[in-house]
Enzyme design. Structure first.
Site, short mmCIF file in Angstrom:
data_model
loop_
_atom_site.label_atom_id
_atom_site.label_comp_id
_atom_site.label_asym_id
_atom_site.label_seq_id
_atom_site.Cartn_x
_atom_site.Cartn_y
_atom_site.Cartn_z
N GLY A 45 0.84 -1.20 0.00
CA GLY A 45 0.00 0.00 0.00
C GLY A 45 0.87 1.24 0.00
N GLN A 50 3.12 9.98 0.87
CA GLN A 50 4.38 9.24 1.10
C GLN A 50 5.38 9.45 -0.04
OE1 GLN A 50 2.29 5.30 2.06
NE2 GLN A 50 4.09 5.27 3.39
N CYS A 93 5.40 -0.04 7.49
CA CYS A 93 5.10 1.22 6.82
C CYS A 93 6.33 1.66 6.04
CB CYS A 93 4.71 2.29 7.84
SG CYS A 93 4.33 3.87 7.07
N LEU A 94 6.15 1.97 4.76
CA LEU A 94 7.30 2.36 3.93
C LEU A 94 7.91 3.67 4.40
CD1 LEU A 94 5.92 1.35 0.42
CD2 LEU A 94 7.70 0.19 1.74
N HIS A 135 -4.96 1.80 7.22
CA HIS A 135 -3.58 2.30 7.33
C HIS A 135 -3.35 3.47 6.37
CE1 HIS A 135 0.91 1.51 7.87
NE2 HIS A 135 0.88 2.28 6.79
N GLU A 136 -3.78 3.32 5.11
CA GLU A 136 -3.51 4.36 4.10
C GLU A 136 -4.37 5.60 4.33
OE1 GLU A 136 -0.89 3.95 2.57
OE2 GLU A 136 -0.67 1.79 2.82
N HIS A 139 -2.71 7.73 6.74
CA HIS A 139 -1.67 8.57 6.13
C HIS A 139 -2.26 9.86 5.56
CE1 HIS A 139 2.04 6.42 6.49
NE2 HIS A 139 1.60 5.33 5.89
C1 QAP Z 1 0.59 -0.76 4.90
O1 QAP Z 1 2.76 -1.12 4.22
C2 QAP Z 1 0.09 -2.01 5.52
O2 QAP Z 1 9.51 -1.66 6.76
C3 QAP Z 1 1.47 -0.95 3.71
O3 QAP Z 1 11.37 -2.79 5.21
C4 QAP Z 1 0.95 -2.83 6.24
O4 QAP Z 1 3.47 -2.01 2.32
C5 QAP Z 1 -1.20 -2.36 5.43
C6 QAP Z 1 7.44 -2.50 3.88
C7 QAP Z 1 0.46 -3.99 6.82
C8 QAP Z 1 -1.68 -3.52 5.99
C9 QAP Z 1 -0.85 -4.33 6.69
C10 QAP Z 1 7.83 -2.01 5.12
C11 QAP Z 1 8.41 -3.06 3.06
C12 QAP Z 1 6.07 -2.40 3.39
C13 QAP Z 1 9.13 -2.12 5.54
C14 QAP Z 1 3.74 -1.68 3.46
C15 QAP Z 1 10.09 -2.71 4.73
C16 QAP Z 1 9.72 -3.17 3.49
C17 QAP Z 1 5.07 -1.80 4.05
CO CO Z 2 2.41 3.46 5.92
#
Ligand code: QAP
Ligand code: CO
Length: 183
Positions: A45, A50, A93-94, A135-136, A139
């Site tokens: 996401g 971001q 979270c990216l 989550h989004e 943001h």
């Molecule tokens: C949000 O998050 C989300 O730390 C999206 O090293 C997360 O895509 C929604 C990511 C969980 C629902 C459940 C994070 C990739 C990706 C990192 C992401 C990383 C590499 C996060």
């Molecule tokens: Co995030």
């Protein structure tokens, strides 16, 4: 193909409430770049702020699950209602790279949003998609996962958050320098 810079915790754009989009027909190149950026970062996401854009737009790709066959793009989203039992799920979270935190959220979310064709929808989501939507949308309202845990629990992440904040400040300063401002 263009991968954009992902902004991290400490960048003020991630604390803003993102603006409503009027010209949906012009979004296609931005959306393409955001998908490139999200996939390169191995995310599921990504919200527009971001990548430094103050617009109400996010995308989610959960095609690795049974929940969706296509990635989703959500425009001008607003959560109408959250309901159901709360559950914990480890979220990343990216914009806060390298951490995963158990976050409590209700199971169901009713979202009002537009699609790329300009049509308005009001649908209920659950599962990983419902989780990612919450989550989004956070943001787009300036909220991070670390805002949704107790102060005690957050202490665990204070050092990392402080470092991300300092890095964001120096990136912003460099950008200003490049534009000829002197601080
Ligand atoms: C949000 O998050 C989300 O730390 C999206 O090293 C997360 O895509 C929604 C990511 C969980 C629902 C459940 C994070 C990739 C990706 C990192 C992401 C990383 C590499 C996060
Ligand atoms: Co995030």
């Amino acid at each position: 193909m263009a991968v954009l810079d992902i902004v991290h915790y400490g960048d003020p754009i991630l604390r803003k409430r993102c603006s409503k989009i009027q010209g949906i027909s012009k979004l296609n190149p931005i959306i393409d770049d955001m998908f490139d950026t999200m996939y390169e970062a191995e995310g599921i996401g990504l919200a527009a702020n971001q990548v430094g854009l103050d617009i109400n737009l996010f995308m989610i790709d959960v095609t690795h699950t049974e929940e969706a066959e296509e990635p989703h793009v959500f425009i001008n989203s607003k959560i109408i209602k959250k309901h159901g039992e709360e559950g914990l799920y480890k979220e990343g979270c990216l914009s806060i790279p390298g951490i995963g935190i158990d976050i409590n959220r209700p199971e169901y979310v009713i979202l009002k949003y537009q699609t790329l064709d300009g049509k308005w929808h009001e649908n209920e989501f659950n599962g990983l998609l419902g989780r990612a939507i919450q989550h989004e949308v956070d943001h787009l309202n300036g909220i991070f996962i670390v805002d949704r845990i107790s102060e005690i629990e957050r202490m665990q992440y204070n050092a990392e958050l402080k470092e991300l904040e300092e890095n964001s400040k120096s990136i912003i300063k460099t950008k200003l320098d490049t534009k000829g401002f002197v601080l």
